[in-house]
Design a protein around this motif. Sequence first.
Motif, PDB file in Angstrom:
ATOM      1  N   VAL A  63       0.885  -1.154   0.000  1.00 39.40           N
ATOM      2  CA  VAL A  63       0.000   0.000   0.000  1.00 39.40           C
ATOM      3  C   VAL A  63       0.923   1.204   0.000  1.00 39.40           C
ATOM      4  CG1 VAL A  63      -1.747   1.273   1.305  1.00 39.40           C
ATOM      5  CG2 VAL A  63      -1.791  -1.240   1.286  1.00 39.40           C
ATOM      6  N   CYS A  64       0.966   1.925  -1.118  1.00 45.26           N
ATOM      7  CA  CYS A  64       1.925   3.027  -1.284  1.00 45.26           C
ATOM      8  C   CYS A  64       1.235   4.382  -1.278  1.00 45.26           C
ATOM      9  CB  CYS A  64       2.679   2.857  -2.600  1.00 45.26           C
ATOM     10  SG  CYS A  64       4.082   1.743  -2.493  1.00 45.26           S
ATOM     11  N   LEU A  65       2.062   5.422  -1.186  1.00 45.88           N
ATOM     12  CA  LEU A  65       1.585   6.794  -1.315  1.00 45.88           C
ATOM     13  C   LEU A  65       0.402   7.064  -0.392  1.00 45.88           C
ATOM     14  CD1 LEU A  65       1.979   6.829  -5.170  1.00 45.88           C
ATOM     15  CD2 LEU A  65       3.273   8.279  -3.608  1.00 45.88           C
ATOM     16  N   ASN A  66       0.563   6.573   0.854  1.00 48.48           N
ATOM     17  CA  ASN A  66      -0.451   6.774   1.889  1.00 48.48           C
ATOM     18  C   ASN A  66      -1.832   6.291   1.463  1.00 48.48           C
ATOM     19  OD1 ASN A  66       0.921   7.975   4.214  1.00 48.48           O
ATOM     20  ND2 ASN A  66       1.425   9.639   2.796  1.00 48.48           N
ATOM     21  N   GLY A  67      -1.842   5.126   0.807  1.00 51.23           N
ATOM     22  CA  GLY A  67      -3.105   4.493   0.457  1.00 51.23           C
ATOM     23  C   GLY A  67      -3.652   4.834  -0.909  1.00 51.23           C
ATOM     24  N   ALA A  68      -2.996   5.728  -1.646  1.00 49.51           N
ATOM     25  CA  ALA A  68      -3.514   6.149  -2.947  1.00 49.51           C
ATOM     26  C   ALA A  68      -3.214   5.151  -4.059  1.00 49.51           C
ATOM     27  CB  ALA A  68      -2.961   7.517  -3.321  1.00 49.51           C
ATOM     28  N   LEU A  69      -2.296   4.200  -3.812  1.00 52.17           N
ATOM     29  CA  LEU A  69      -1.930   3.209  -4.822  1.00 52.17           C
ATOM     30  C   LEU A  69      -1.680   1.877  -4.110  1.00 52.17           C
ATOM     31  CD1 LEU A  69      -1.337   3.098  -7.915  1.00 52.17           C
ATOM     32  CD2 LEU A  69       1.070   3.370  -7.334  1.00 52.17           C
ATOM     33  N   GLY A 181      -9.758  12.291   2.138  1.00 49.81           N
ATOM     34  CA  GLY A 181     -10.168  10.999   2.664  1.00 49.81           C
ATOM     35  C   GLY A 181      -9.156   9.892   2.479  1.00 49.81           C
ATOM     36  N   SER A 182      -8.065  10.192   1.805  1.00 46.56           N
ATOM     37  CA  SER A 182      -7.053   9.165   1.556  1.00 46.56           C
ATOM     38  C   SER A 182      -6.269   8.874   2.825  1.00 46.56           C
ATOM     39  CB  SER A 182      -6.094   9.619   0.451  1.00 46.56           C
ATOM     40  OG  SER A 182      -5.146   8.621   0.157  1.00 46.56           O
ATOM     41  N   SER A 183      -5.939   7.597   3.010  1.00 43.62           N
ATOM     42  CA  SER A 183      -5.116   7.171   4.137  1.00 43.62           C
ATOM     43  C   SER A 183      -4.632   5.760   3.855  1.00 43.62           C
ATOM     44  CB  SER A 183      -5.901   7.197   5.455  1.00 43.62           C
ATOM     45  OG  SER A 183      -6.882   6.171   5.461  1.00 43.62           O
ATOM     46  N   LYS A 184      -3.646   5.318   4.605  1.00 43.69           N
ATOM     47  CA  LYS A 184      -3.200   3.937   4.479  1.00 43.69           C
ATOM     48  C   LYS A 184      -4.358   2.978   4.763  1.00 43.69           C
ATOM     49  CE  LYS A 184       1.634   4.803   5.795  1.00 43.69           C
ATOM     50  NZ  LYS A 184       2.730   4.416   6.697  1.00 43.69           N
ATOM     51  N   ALA A 185      -5.216   3.351   5.706  1.00 44.74           N
ATOM     52  CA  ALA A 185      -6.335   2.483   6.063  1.00 44.74           C
ATOM     53  C   ALA A 185      -7.259   2.244   4.877  1.00 44.74           C
ATOM     54  CB  ALA A 185      -7.122   3.086   7.223  1.00 44.74           C
ATOM     55  N   LYS A 186      -7.482   3.267   4.072  1.00 40.15           N
ATOM     56  CA  LYS A 186      -8.369   3.110   2.919  1.00 40.15           C
ATOM     57  C   LYS A 186      -7.774   2.127   1.913  1.00 40.15           C
ATOM     58  CE  LYS A 186     -11.288   5.849  -0.147  1.00 40.15           C
ATOM     59  NZ  LYS A 186     -11.694   7.217  -0.534  1.00 40.15           N
ATOM     60  N   GLY A 187      -6.460   2.238   1.667  1.00 36.05           N
ATOM     61  CA  GLY A 187      -5.807   1.287   0.782  1.00 36.05           C
ATOM     62  C   GLY A 187      -5.801  -0.115   1.349  1.00 36.05           C
ATOM     63  N   ILE A 188      -5.603  -0.216   2.663  1.00 40.42           N
ATOM     64  CA  ILE A 188      -5.616  -1.532   3.314  1.00 40.42           C
ATOM     65  C   ILE A 188      -6.991  -2.171   3.192  1.00 40.42           C
ATOM     66  CG2 ILE A 188      -5.571  -2.631   5.594  1.00 40.42           C
ATOM     67  CD1 ILE A 188      -3.203  -0.753   6.258  1.00 40.42           C
ATOM     68  N   GLU A 189      -8.042  -1.383   3.367  1.00 41.31           N
ATOM     69  CA  GLU A 189      -9.395  -1.924   3.219  1.00 41.31           C
ATOM     70  C   GLU A 189      -9.609  -2.502   1.828  1.00 41.31           C
ATOM     71  OE1 GLU A 189     -12.603   0.238   6.005  1.00 41.31           O
ATOM     72  OE2 GLU A 189     -11.624   1.585   4.592  1.00 41.31           O
ATOM     73  N   ALA A 190      -9.081  -1.818   0.797  1.00 38.47           N
ATOM     74  CA  ALA A 190      -9.217  -2.319  -0.574  1.00 38.47           C
ATOM     75  C   ALA A 190      -8.535  -3.673  -0.722  1.00 38.47           C
ATOM     76  CB  ALA A 190      -8.637  -1.311  -1.559  1.00 38.47           C
ATOM     77  N   MET A 191      -7.352  -3.827  -0.123  1.00 37.40           N
ATOM     78  CA  MET A 191      -6.635  -5.100  -0.216  1.00 37.40           C
ATOM     79  C   MET A 191      -7.351  -6.194   0.570  1.00 37.40           C
ATOM     80  SD  MET A 191      -2.633  -6.025   0.597  1.00 37.40           S
ATOM     81  CE  MET A 191      -2.039  -5.049  -0.787  1.00 37.40           C
ATOM     82  N   LEU A 192      -7.820  -5.862   1.765  1.00 38.18           N
ATOM     83  CA  LEU A 192      -8.519  -6.862   2.566  1.00 38.18           C
ATOM     84  C   LEU A 192      -9.783  -7.350   1.865  1.00 38.18           C
ATOM     85  CD1 LEU A 192      -8.200  -5.319   6.156  1.00 38.18           C
ATOM     86  CD2 LEU A 192      -6.899  -7.232   5.198  1.00 38.18           C
ATOM     87  N   ASN A 193     -10.490  -6.433   1.221  1.00 35.43           N
ATOM     88  CA  ASN A 193     -11.695  -6.821   0.490  1.00 35.43           C
ATOM     89  C   ASN A 193     -11.360  -7.797  -0.631  1.00 35.43           C
ATOM     90  OD1 ASN A 193     -13.401  -5.252   2.061  1.00 35.43           O
ATOM     91  ND2 ASN A 193     -13.264  -3.476   0.712  1.00 35.43           N
ATOM     92  N   LEU A 194     -10.260  -7.535  -1.337  1.00 38.06           N
ATOM     93  CA  LEU A 194      -9.833  -8.431  -2.415  1.00 38.06           C
ATOM     94  C   LEU A 194      -9.526  -9.822  -1.876  1.00 38.06           C
ATOM     95  CD1 LEU A 194      -8.707  -8.849  -5.429  1.00 38.06           C
ATOM     96  CD2 LEU A 194      -6.491  -8.424  -4.385  1.00 38.06           C
TER      97      LEU A 194
END
Length: 261
Positions: A63-69, A181-194
Amino acid sequence: MAYRIVFFDIDGTLVNEEKEIPADTLEAVRRLKDSGVEPVIATGRAPYFIKPLAEALGIDSYVCLNGALVVYKGDMLYKQPLSPETIAALVETSGRHGHSLVFEGADAYFANSENHPFVTDSVNSLKVEHPGYDPEFWRGNEIYQIFLHCEAEDEPLYEELLDRLRLIRWHPYAMDVLPPGSSKAKGIEAMLNLLGMKPEEAVAFGDGLNDKEMLELAGLGIAMGNSTPELLPYADYVTADVNDGGICKGLVYAGLLDGIC
């Protein structure tokens, strides 16, 4: 509930002030992988800044760029670039005040000034290659994060833009500019959902202000002993310093490693 995945910040967490991975951290991550638990990097850094470190650790998801990628095993699964309209407003405001910007894309990054001392000082602290010079880079590329170079006393100059972006200070002369609204948590949620995992099945390690959301999200949020004090209220547990076996000791506390570190 058993933990199945662990998210690691980089600076001050996986690496020390010299940007070196302590030997006990390398061993702890290796043992974690051998146990079948997935290690993932969660960082404010861009992908091109973490490749040598990720290879050394044998980690291919991040999860890079503080969740943006977000990339899982080499495949991009989520992205949240800044809007061109927001960037244009920031370029105009920062230009009026003489503040330098560095635009971070998926594959490269460029500054809109040459040899600015604030840029030099902040990038030197990361021990990475300096950005190129291209003031127009943002016009033809997706930009996921921007470094805004100003001192803390100048932050109020950007209050009018806070409905369109998020600012997080990481250096005396630099702030991260993120999508709202971007954060590491948002990117992590996307990965966990996958992966079909729940946040309660995740552990997260961090040390800075940009880690607070992911420590709150994870089933177990672990702050490093060298963390900024403002992060500690968001942690479930505080482990040792990065140079004192902090990663290993945190994983033992989580029940993911056996033995003494």
